[in-house]
Design a protein around this motif. Structure first.
Motif, PDB file in Angstrom:
ATOM      1  N   HIS A 109       0.843  -1.200   0.000  1.00 37.67           N
ATOM      2  CA  HIS A 109       0.000   0.000   0.000  1.00 37.67           C
ATOM      3  C   HIS A 109       0.882   1.255   0.000  1.00 37.67           C
ATOM      4  CE1 HIS A 109      -3.685   2.332   0.765  1.00 37.67           C
ATOM      5  NE2 HIS A 109      -2.942   3.060   1.580  1.00 37.67           N
ATOM      6  N   MET A 110       1.960   1.228   0.771  1.00 44.43           N
ATOM      7  CA  MET A 110       2.915   2.346   0.771  1.00 44.43           C
ATOM      8  C   MET A 110       3.486   2.548  -0.630  1.00 44.43           C
ATOM      9  SD  MET A 110       3.977   4.187   3.479  1.00 44.43           S
ATOM     10  CE  MET A 110       4.082   4.197   5.261  1.00 44.43           C
ATOM     11  N   TYR A 111       3.905   1.447  -1.243  1.00 43.46           N
ATOM     12  CA  TYR A 111       4.513   1.510  -2.570  1.00 43.46           C
ATOM     13  C   TYR A 111       3.529   2.067  -3.597  1.00 43.46           C
ATOM     14  CZ  TYR A 111       6.712  -0.312  -6.853  1.00 43.46           C
ATOM     15  OH  TYR A 111       7.261  -0.449  -8.087  1.00 43.46           O
ATOM     16  N   ARG A 112       2.299   1.609  -3.551  1.00 41.49           N
ATOM     17  CA  ARG A 112       1.295   2.025  -4.531  1.00 41.49           C
ATOM     18  C   ARG A 112       0.877   3.477  -4.341  1.00 41.49           C
ATOM     19  NH1 ARG A 112      -4.214  -1.310  -4.924  1.00 41.49           N
ATOM     20  NH2 ARG A 112      -3.092  -2.540  -6.478  1.00 41.49           N
ATOM     21  N   ASN A 113       0.721   3.928  -3.083  1.00 40.71           N
ATOM     22  CA  ASN A 113       0.078   5.220  -2.812  1.00 40.71           C
ATOM     23  C   ASN A 113       0.999   6.304  -2.259  1.00 40.71           C
ATOM     24  OD1 ASN A 113      -2.970   4.518  -3.156  1.00 40.71           O
ATOM     25  ND2 ASN A 113      -2.152   2.848  -1.910  1.00 40.71           N
ATOM     26  N   HIS A 114       2.164   5.930  -1.746  1.00 40.23           N
ATOM     27  CA  HIS A 114       2.993   6.930  -1.066  1.00 40.23           C
ATOM     28  C   HIS A 114       4.460   6.884  -1.484  1.00 40.23           C
ATOM     29  CE1 HIS A 114      -0.406   7.875   1.478  1.00 40.23           C
ATOM     30  NE2 HIS A 114      -0.507   6.614   1.838  1.00 40.23           N
ATOM     31  N   SER A 115       4.737   6.386  -2.690  1.00 39.07           N
ATOM     32  CA  SER A 115       6.102   6.447  -3.222  1.00 39.07           C
ATOM     33  C   SER A 115       6.110   7.419  -4.387  1.00 39.07           C
ATOM     34  CB  SER A 115       6.579   5.064  -3.668  1.00 39.07           C
ATOM     35  OG  SER A 115       5.779   4.586  -4.714  1.00 39.07           O
ATOM     36  N   TYR A 116       7.253   8.036  -4.640  1.00 36.62           N
ATOM     37  CA  TYR A 116       7.224   9.069  -5.672  1.00 36.62           C
ATOM     38  C   TYR A 116       8.290   8.961  -6.750  1.00 36.62           C
ATOM     39  CZ  TYR A 116      10.784  11.372  -2.725  1.00 36.62           C
ATOM     40  OH  TYR A 116      11.898  11.662  -1.979  1.00 36.62           O
ATOM     41  N   LYS A 117       9.302   8.116  -6.579  1.00 35.73           N
ATOM     42  CA  LYS A 117      10.240   7.943  -7.688  1.00 35.73           C
ATOM     43  C   LYS A 117      11.169   6.778  -7.388  1.00 35.73           C
ATOM     44  CE  LYS A 117      13.985  11.009  -6.119  1.00 35.73           C
ATOM     45  NZ  LYS A 117      14.874  12.104  -6.494  1.00 35.73           N
ATOM     46  N   THR A 118      11.800   6.272  -8.433  1.00 31.31           N
ATOM     47  CA  THR A 118      12.870   5.298  -8.262  1.00 31.31           C
ATOM     48  C   THR A 118      14.169   5.961  -8.687  1.00 31.31           C
ATOM     49  OG1 THR A 118      12.548   4.444 -10.501  1.00 31.31           O
ATOM     50  CG2 THR A 118      11.365   3.340  -8.712  1.00 31.31           C
ATOM     51  N   ILE A 119      15.295   5.404  -8.207  1.00 32.10           N
ATOM     52  CA  ILE A 119      16.597   5.966  -8.573  1.00 32.10           C
ATOM     53  C   ILE A 119      17.511   4.844  -9.028  1.00 32.10           C
ATOM     54  CG2 ILE A 119      16.408   7.895  -6.967  1.00 32.10           C
ATOM     55  CD1 ILE A 119      18.224   6.414  -5.074  1.00 32.10           C
ATOM     56  N   ASP A 120      18.591   5.204  -9.692  1.00 27.91           N
ATOM     57  CA  ASP A 120      19.599   4.248 -10.133  1.00 27.91           C
ATOM     58  C   ASP A 120      20.447   3.862  -8.926  1.00 27.91           C
ATOM     59  OD1 ASP A 120      21.740   2.886 -11.159  1.00 27.91           O
ATOM     60  OD2 ASP A 120      22.081   4.269 -12.821  1.00 27.91           O
ATOM     61  N   TYR A 121      20.186   2.680  -8.376  1.00 30.96           N
ATOM     62  CA  TYR A 121      20.854   2.292  -7.139  1.00 30.96           C
ATOM     63  C   TYR A 121      22.358   2.116  -7.329  1.00 30.96           C
ATOM     64  CZ  TYR A 121      22.049  -0.093  -2.847  1.00 30.96           C
ATOM     65  OH  TYR A 121      22.638  -0.430  -1.668  1.00 30.96           O
ATOM     66  N   ASN A 122      22.788   1.608  -8.489  1.00 28.98           N
ATOM     67  CA  ASN A 122      24.216   1.414  -8.719  1.00 28.98           C
ATOM     68  C   ASN A 122      24.959   2.744  -8.669  1.00 28.98           C
ATOM     69  OD1 ASN A 122      24.022  -1.375  -9.020  1.00 28.98           O
ATOM     70  ND2 ASN A 122      23.571  -1.207 -11.214  1.00 28.98           N
ATOM     71  N   HIS A 123      24.382   3.747  -9.315  1.00 30.97           N
ATOM     72  CA  HIS A 123      24.978   5.086  -9.280  1.00 30.97           C
ATOM     73  C   HIS A 123      24.988   5.630  -7.856  1.00 30.97           C
ATOM     74  CE1 HIS A 123      25.988   9.149 -10.509  1.00 30.97           C
ATOM     75  NE2 HIS A 123      24.899   9.610  -9.931  1.00 30.97           N
TER      76      HIS A 123
END
Length: 239
Positions: A109-123
């Motif tokens: 539910h957090m992931y669906r409704n309260h997340s706002y972006k992904t980032i390049d984890y390797n970088h």
């Protein structure tokens, strides 16, 4: 101040948690969720609270990394959390499995409704490795006169490149980061000691008490004396 790869979600059952995350001062109050995302620099600096914690790997999302909003109030999440707490105290042969099911539901539910972006984890991880020693040095020597050049030399990069990755990793310039770190320590001392404000300013690395007061108000939105008074009132109310 530390970081870990796991994502941590804290639910404040009672009281208040005052924390520093990526050098932002966060005040999480009762019935709110406070999230520390993967590899974010954080530290609890005050408050009196009863809380529940869920930690999980970012790989649960099947993505390199996910950013969840820092503070969330959500009635549906609160209901799930209280069901988990009830099962924790029930503690029969089924409770652990039920808690895991609720935890997965809460996280999704957090992931669906309260997340706002992904980032390049390797970088992100590369920058973390470059900055690990300089950031630890800043945390250990924040009361001293630290220069950008010595930090860049420590990281074995140019000063220009160091400034860029430092801002990208922490969200702040080196000077902003240092001031936040010093103010965070000042907040802690205001709540735990009776030292005069001027002495706290010098202990935390500020040579000018007026400059300290201006930066303190700019970062926290309060004066040092107001902050000390709030700590005292909170302690009285929660005792």
């Amino acid at each position: 101040m530390h970081w870990h790869e796991k994502i941590e979600i804290q639910y404040i059952i009672e009281g208040t948690n005052i924390a520093c995350c990526q050098n932002d001062i966060i005040e999480a109050t009762e019935d709110s969720f406070y999230t520390i995302n993967s590899s974010e620099i954080h530290q609890s600096i005050g408050g009196v609270r009863r809380h529940a914690i869920i930690q999980f790997s970012p790989s649960l999302f099947k993505k390199n990394n996910i950013i969840i909003k820092r503070l969330v109030r959500d009635q549906y999440l609160s209901e799930i959390m209280h069901k988990m707490i009830d099962e924790y105290y029930n503690n029969d042969e089924f409770s652990q499995h039920i808690i895991q099911g609720y935890a997965h539901l809460l996280i999704m539910h957090m992931y669906r409704n309260h997340s706002y972006k992904t980032i390049d984890y390797n970088h992100y991880a590369q920058n973390q490795a470059i900055l690990k020693e300089p950031i630890k040095y800043i945390q250990d020597h924040y009361t001293q006169n630290i220069t950008l050049q010595e930090l860049a030399t420590m990281a074995n990069v140019s000063k220009y490149y160091f400034c860029n990755i430092f801002k990208e990793f922490t969200g702040q310039t080196f000077k902003e980061y240092l001031n936040h770190l010093r103010i965070n320590k000042a907040v802690e001392l205001l709540g735990t000691t009776d030292l005069p404000v001027t002495e706290i300013a010098f202990v935390c690395g500020f040579n000018d008490s007026n400059y300290f007061s201006r930066r303190f108000h700019q970062i926290t939105g309060k004066t040092p004396l107001k902050t000390r008074g709030d700590f005292k009132r909170e302690t009285i109310n929660l005792d």
